[in-house]
Design a protein around this motif. Structure first.
Motif, mmCIF file in Angstrom:
data_model
loop_
_atom_site.group_PDB
_atom_site.id
_atom_site.type_symbol
_atom_site.label_atom_id
_atom_site.label_comp_id
_atom_site.label_asym_id
_atom_site.label_seq_id
_atom_site.Cartn_x
_atom_site.Cartn_y
_atom_site.Cartn_z
ATOM 1 N N GLY A 118 0.795 -1.221 0.000
ATOM 2 C CA GLY A 118 0.000 0.000 0.000
ATOM 3 C C GLY A 118 0.825 1.266 0.000
ATOM 4 N N ILE A 119 2.089 1.181 -0.447
ATOM 5 C CA ILE A 119 2.978 2.345 -0.456
ATOM 6 C C ILE A 119 3.188 2.819 -1.890
ATOM 7 C CG2 ILE A 119 5.272 3.223 0.117
ATOM 8 C CD1 ILE A 119 5.391 1.153 2.340
ATOM 9 N N LEU A 120 2.828 4.062 -2.140
ATOM 10 C CA LEU A 120 3.023 4.682 -3.446
ATOM 11 C C LEU A 120 4.272 5.551 -3.377
ATOM 12 C CD1 LEU A 120 1.925 5.230 -6.306
ATOM 13 C CD2 LEU A 120 0.608 7.140 -5.318
ATOM 14 N N ASP A 121 5.334 5.112 -4.021
ATOM 15 C CA ASP A 121 6.621 5.801 -3.971
ATOM 16 C C ASP A 121 6.716 6.784 -5.140
ATOM 17 O OD1 ASP A 121 9.208 6.664 -3.730
ATOM 18 O OD2 ASP A 121 10.122 4.668 -3.753
ATOM 19 N N LYS A 122 6.600 8.059 -4.834
ATOM 20 C CA LYS A 122 6.682 9.095 -5.864
ATOM 21 C C LYS A 122 7.907 9.992 -5.658
ATOM 22 C CE LYS A 122 2.998 8.314 -8.387
ATOM 23 N NZ LYS A 122 3.097 8.058 -9.850
ATOM 24 N N ARG A 123 8.907 9.493 -4.980
ATOM 25 C CA ARG A 123 10.141 10.267 -4.813
ATOM 26 C C ARG A 123 10.791 10.506 -6.171
ATOM 27 N NH1 ARG A 123 13.136 6.459 -0.600
ATOM 28 N NH2 ARG A 123 12.337 5.002 -2.155
ATOM 29 N N ASP A 124 11.108 11.761 -6.434
ATOM 30 C CA ASP A 124 11.743 12.181 -7.691
ATOM 31 C C ASP A 124 10.890 11.883 -8.909
ATOM 32 O OD1 ASP A 124 14.114 13.171 -6.464
ATOM 33 O OD2 ASP A 124 14.807 11.114 -6.222
ATOM 34 N N HIS A 125 9.596 11.734 -8.713
ATOM 35 C CA HIS A 125 8.691 11.481 -9.839
ATOM 36 C C HIS A 125 8.254 12.783 -10.503
ATOM 37 C CE1 HIS A 125 5.736 9.126 -12.125
ATOM 38 N NE2 HIS A 125 4.877 10.108 -11.888
ATOM 39 N N PHE A 126 8.076 13.815 -9.688
ATOM 40 C CA PHE A 126 7.658 15.117 -10.202
ATOM 41 C C PHE A 126 8.872 16.041 -10.259
ATOM 42 C CE2 PHE A 126 3.826 13.696 -7.678
ATOM 43 C CZ PHE A 126 3.149 13.199 -8.783
ATOM 44 N N VAL A 127 9.218 16.475 -11.455
ATOM 45 C CA VAL A 127 10.384 17.338 -11.624
ATOM 46 C C VAL A 127 9.995 18.566 -12.437
ATOM 47 C CG1 VAL A 127 12.037 15.447 -11.442
ATOM 48 C CG2 VAL A 127 11.137 16.068 -13.678
ATOM 49 N N PRO A 128 10.653 19.701 -12.207
ATOM 50 C CA PRO A 128 10.330 20.918 -12.959
ATOM 51 C C PRO A 128 10.480 20.712 -14.460
ATOM 52 C CG PRO A 128 11.713 21.433 -11.065
ATOM 53 C CD PRO A 128 11.675 19.935 -11.162
ATOM 54 N N GLY A 129 9.526 21.252 -15.205
ATOM 55 C CA GLY A 129 9.580 21.183 -16.653
ATOM 56 C C GLY A 129 8.961 19.937 -17.261
ATOM 57 N N GLN A 130 8.540 19.006 -16.425
ATOM 58 C CA GLN A 130 7.958 17.763 -16.929
ATOM 59 C C GLN A 130 6.437 17.904 -16.994
ATOM 60 O OE1 GLN A 130 7.592 14.085 -14.362
ATOM 61 N NE2 GLN A 130 9.124 13.321 -15.807
ATOM 62 N N ASP A 131 5.872 17.508 -18.128
ATOM 63 C CA ASP A 131 4.422 17.593 -18.297
ATOM 64 C C ASP A 131 3.715 16.560 -17.427
ATOM 65 O OD1 ASP A 131 4.671 19.625 -20.171
ATOM 66 O OD2 ASP A 131 4.723 18.247 -21.875
ATOM 67 N N GLN A 132 2.597 16.953 -16.880
ATOM 68 C CA GLN A 132 1.767 16.056 -16.072
ATOM 69 C C GLN A 132 0.348 16.085 -16.625
ATOM 70 O OE1 GLN A 132 2.969 14.124 -13.653
ATOM 71 N NE2 GLN A 132 5.021 15.003 -13.643
ATOM 72 N N GLU A 133 -0.287 14.942 -16.695
ATOM 73 C CA GLU A 133 -1.626 14.845 -17.258
ATOM 74 C C GLU A 133 -2.690 14.859 -16.157
ATOM 75 O OE1 GLU A 133 -1.741 11.329 -19.618
ATOM 76 O OE2 GLU A 133 -0.363 12.093 -21.140
ATOM 77 N N GLY A 134 -3.903 15.210 -16.564
ATOM 78 C CA GLY A 134 -5.037 15.143 -15.655
ATOM 79 C C GLY A 134 -5.091 16.227 -14.605
ATOM 80 N N LEU A 135 -4.409 17.340 -14.839
ATOM 81 C CA LEU A 135 -4.400 18.428 -13.859
ATOM 82 C C LEU A 135 -5.529 19.417 -14.144
ATOM 83 C CD1 LEU A 135 -0.564 19.140 -13.589
ATOM 84 C CD2 LEU A 135 -1.981 17.624 -12.180
ATOM 85 N N PRO A 136 -6.038 20.091 -13.120
ATOM 86 C CA PRO A 136 -7.152 21.025 -13.332
ATOM 87 C C PRO A 136 -6.728 22.284 -14.061
ATOM 88 C CG PRO A 136 -6.360 21.164 -11.067
ATOM 89 C CD PRO A 136 -5.650 19.994 -11.702
ATOM 90 N N THR A 137 -7.667 22.863 -14.774
ATOM 91 C CA THR A 137 -7.479 24.178 -15.388
ATOM 92 C C THR A 137 -8.423 25.149 -14.688
ATOM 93 O OG1 THR A 137 -9.111 23.686 -17.102
ATOM 94 C CG2 THR A 137 -6.801 23.231 -17.611
ATOM 95 N N TYR A 138 -8.029 26.393 -14.633
ATOM 96 C CA TYR A 138 -8.810 27.410 -13.932
ATOM 97 C C TYR A 138 -8.344 28.766 -14.417
ATOM 98 C CZ TYR A 138 -4.465 27.081 -11.262
ATOM 99 O OH TYR A 138 -3.139 27.019 -10.912
ATOM 100 N N ALA A 139 -9.049 29.821 -14.043
ATOM 101 C CA ALA A 139 -8.707 31.174 -14.482
ATOM 102 C C ALA A 139 -7.531 31.700 -13.663
ATOM 103 C CB ALA A 139 -9.913 32.091 -14.341
ATOM 104 N N GLN A 140 -6.410 31.976 -14.342
ATOM 105 C CA GLN A 140 -5.244 32.552 -13.678
ATOM 106 C C GLN A 140 -5.230 34.067 -13.859
ATOM 107 O OE1 GLN A 140 -2.180 30.136 -15.572
ATOM 108 N NE2 GLN A 140 -2.052 28.805 -13.776
ATOM 109 N N VAL A 141 -4.505 34.747 -12.992
ATOM 110 C CA VAL A 141 -4.530 36.215 -12.959
ATOM 111 C C VAL A 141 -4.155 36.821 -14.305
ATOM 112 C CG1 VAL A 141 -3.604 38.273 -11.844
ATOM 113 C CG2 VAL A 141 -3.983 36.203 -10.490
ATOM 114 N N PHE A 142 -3.110 36.331 -14.922
ATOM 115 C CA PHE A 142 -2.635 36.897 -16.186
ATOM 116 C C PHE A 142 -2.893 35.959 -17.363
ATOM 117 C CE2 PHE A 142 0.121 38.431 -12.720
ATOM 118 C CZ PHE A 142 -0.144 39.794 -12.801
ATOM 119 N N GLY A 143 -3.868 35.064 -17.185
ATOM 120 C CA GLY A 143 -4.123 34.051 -18.198
ATOM 121 C C GLY A 143 -4.454 34.597 -19.575
ATOM 122 N N GLU A 144 -5.195 35.679 -19.630
ATOM 123 C CA GLU A 144 -5.558 36.239 -20.925
ATOM 124 C C GLU A 144 -4.337 36.765 -21.679
ATOM 125 O OE1 GLU A 144 -8.615 39.133 -20.565
ATOM 126 O OE2 GLU A 144 -10.128 37.710 -19.844
#
Length: 209
Positions: A157-183
C-alpha cells in the motif's frame, strides 16, 4: 491485514509549496510520508516553486548555505539567511497575486509564515505544506521517514513518488482554472499550489479531485 496496511501511503520528497501534481496525488492517499534521509538533489521542487507572473512563469528559489550542488542529507540541508529571501519571495507573491480573488483572504496568515525564520529547508517546507493543507481543507496524517530505503513494496500500500515530479515535466489530468494573467500569457499548468489557492480559494480542493 492490519488497519495500517490497508491505508494507502504516499512517500515523496520534501518540496517548497509543492506543485499541483503533488496535491493531485496526495488527495488519493491516506497517509503522507516525507523522505528526509535522501541526499539533496538540485533542479527539483525541494527548494523551488513556480508561480504565474505578467510576463510568464516566475521561479522562487530558497537559497542554501552550501549551494545547490551539495550532497547533504535532506534533514541537514541549511537555508542561507544572509539575504532576506523570504521578504523578496513575499514581495513577488504580493505583486503577482494582489489582484487575484483570494489573495486578500490568505494574505495576513501567509505573511506571518514568511516572517518566521527557519534554519533548515525541511522545517520550512513542512511549515509551507502544513499551511497549504490547512487552508485547502486537507487532513492527512503526515510522517517523516526513519531511514532511507531504496524502494518500497507497492503491495504494502505504499506509493513511492520520490523524484517522480520534476520541474519542466508535463503532467496529465491536472485542473485548469482562471489565472490572474491568463488572458495575456495563456494558462500555465502545474504551478505551485499557491497559484490554485489564490485563484480558486477553497474550491481548489474540489478541482483536485
Amino acid at each position: 491485514m492490519t488497519e495500517q496496511s490497508e491505508n494507502k501511503t504516499l512517500i515523496i520528497e520534501s518540496q517548497y509549496f509543492p506543485p499541483i501534481c503533488f496535491y493531485k496525488t496526495l488527495i488519493e492517499a491516506d497517509i503522507l510520508k516525507i523522505e528526509r534521509y535522501e541526499h539533496y538533489q538540485k533542479v527539483s521542487f525541494r527548494n523551488r516553486c513556480y508561480i504565474a507572473g505578467p510576463n510568464g512563469k516566475i521561479l522562487l528559489s530558497v537559497p542554501l548555505s552550501k549551494g545547490k550542488n551539495q550532497r547533504t542529507i535532506m534533514k541537514d540541508v541549511r537555508i542561507s539567511n544572509v539575504e532576506n529571501w523570504q521578504g523578496l519571495h513575499w514581495k513577488t507573491l504580493t505583486s503577482a497575486y494582489r489582484r487575484s480573488p483570494w489573495f486578500e483572504y490568505f494574505e495576513n496568515d501567509l505573511e506571518g509564515l514568511y516572517e518566521k525564520k527557519f534554519d533548515f529547508l525541511l522545517d520550512w517546507n513542512m511549515a509551507c505544506l502544513e499551511w497549504a493543507n490547512k487552508v485547502l481543507g486537507i487532513s492527512k496524517e503526515i510522517l517523516l521517514t526513519d531511514g532511507f530505503e531504496k524502494s518500497y513494496d507497492p503491495a504494502a500500500g505504499i506509493l513511492d513518488k520520490r523524484d517522480h515530479f520534476v520541474p519542466g515535466q508535463d503532467q496529465e489530468g491536472l485542473p485548469t482554472y482562471a489565472q490572474v494573467f491568463g488572458e495575456r500569457t495563456g494558462f500555465f499548468p502545474n504551478l505551485s499550489i499557491l497559484d490554485l489557492l489564490f485563484c480558486e480559494g477553497k474550491r481548489g480542493l474540489e478541482l483536485l479531485k
